[in-house]
Enzyme design. Structure first.
Site, PDB file in Angstrom:
ATOM      1  N   SER A 183       0.636  -1.252   0.130  1.00 46.70           N
ATOM      2  CA  SER A 183       0.099   0.108   0.107  1.00 46.70           C
ATOM      3  C   SER A 183       0.641   1.437   0.013  1.00 46.70           C
ATOM      4  CB  SER A 183      -0.759  -0.024   1.300  1.00 46.70           C
ATOM      5  OG  SER A 183      -2.031  -0.849   1.030  1.00 46.70           O
ATOM      6  N   SER A 195      -5.495   3.536   4.543  1.00 47.02           N
ATOM      7  CA  SER A 195      -5.090   2.745   3.576  1.00 47.02           C
ATOM      8  C   SER A 195      -6.402   1.713   2.944  1.00 47.02           C
ATOM      9  CB  SER A 195      -4.055   1.404   4.049  1.00 47.02           C
ATOM     10  OG  SER A 195      -3.166   1.127   2.997  1.00 47.02           O
ATOM     11  N   LYS A 231      -0.052   3.664  -2.616  1.00 53.29           N
ATOM     12  CA  LYS A 231      -1.097   4.636  -2.549  1.00 53.29           C
ATOM     13  C   LYS A 231      -0.553   5.922  -2.452  1.00 53.29           C
ATOM     14  CE  LYS A 231      -4.710   1.658  -0.394  1.00 53.29           C
ATOM     15  NZ  LYS A 231      -3.834   0.403  -0.278  1.00 53.29           N
TER      16      LYS A 231
END
Length: 310
Positions: free
Chosen positions: A67, A124, A70
């Site tokens: 993640s 997240s 992101k």
């Protein structure tokens, strides 16, 4: 005679030589990398102002980043100048994009893009990240193309992106490249704010409901550090990951920890780095973490040897 002696004493006390001698009495901390043990397989610490690399460990190993992806997603969204107030709808296509991975967000509900971006960064939220990519002009394909173009522009030579959420292990980078990414991302006020939001309640509509979220970085959630930008990540293939920009003893530092063993190990590594910078001693890590690293490094060296033969 007494007055002369006092004058002589004061002149010696205030002389440059005496001042230098007094300053030298304070021991200087020697930062020996060998004194810092981390549970992360790959890591880097950089002075955000000078660009000086203070510490690095297998910083050029290409690894899945989960993640942490992101962060790049957020940069592409903000670079596009799409309105953060525009309401976007979560669709079944978004669910498919994350392979029906768990999300508390209901399909067909709506939220302003800015709120969606905040949830992707602070908590997240994978469905949020997927929706940001799908609602980009040209859809997910165009979005991923922009992600890789941005990486190239930032000089991230060993990074590649395939989706906006980071759920694919084919999103890869290195600690050195991630240091470049967070240095750039921290300059976006929206990313700095959203990624360091400790707690947040999102108000969805159609249907109307509310969901409470917390930051995935404990150092942010409990306000233990002065963090200016943050992102965590986890996949089986990536291990525990953490990147952040934080103020430590008056210095602005960039932290990158990739493939850390154990759920709280990246937080522990951050503490060990902080202690090492202050005292030159970083402390120890668990034997299980040491074994994990040996295995991971051995795998990397074997893969590199195989690649060189080809």
């Amino acid at each position: 005679m007494k007055r002369i002696m006092i004058t002589l004493f004061l002149s010696l006390l205030l002389s440059p030589a005496m001042a230098a001698g007094a300053a030298s009495d304070k021991p200087k901390t020697t930062l020996n990398p060998a004194n810092l043990q981390l549970a992360s397989v790959s890591a880097m610490v950089v002075d955000a102002d000078s660009g000086e690399v203070l510490y690095q460990k297998y910083a050029d190993i290409v690894k899945p980043i989960a993640s942490l992806t992101k962060v790049m997603t957020a940069m592409v969204v903000l670079d596009s100048k799409q309105s953060l107030r525009e309401v976007i709808r979560f669709s079944q296509a978004d669910r498919k994009a994350i392979n029906n991975y768990f999300s508390r967000i209901r399909v067909d509900s709506e939220l302003p893009r800015g709120e969606v971006l905040r949830l992707a960064l602070m908590s997240s939220e994978n469905l949020a990240a997927a929706s940001l990519g799908r609602n980009y002009p040209g859809g997910m394909s165009a979005f991923v193309t922009k992600m890789n173009a941005k990486a190239k522009a930032l000089g991230m030579k060993n990074s590649h992106f395939v989706d906006s959420s980071g759920l694919s292990h084919h999103n890869v980078s290195t600690a050195a490249d991630m240091a470049k990414l967070i240095a750039a991302a921290a300059k976006y006020p929206v990313i700095a704010e959203y990624s360091t939001t400790a707690t947040h309640t999102a108000n969805f509509r159609r249907p109307s409901y509310r969901l409470a979220y917390v930051n995935t970085n404990q150092l942010v959630r409990y306000k233990r550090w002065d963090v200016g930008m943050s992102k965590t990540g986890y996949l089986n293939e990536a291990g525990r990951c953490l990147v952040m920009k934080a103020e430590v003893d008056g210095k602005s530092l960039l932290f990158v920890m990739l493939d850390s063993f154990g759920k709280t190990s990246p937080i522990g590594d951050a503490g060990r780095i902080k202690r090492w910078l202050a005292s030159g001693k970083g402390g120890n890590i668990a034997s299980s973490a040491q074994l994990y690293q040996k295995q991971k490094v051995a795998e990397y060296l074997a893969e590199r040897a195989t690649a060189s033969i080809r």
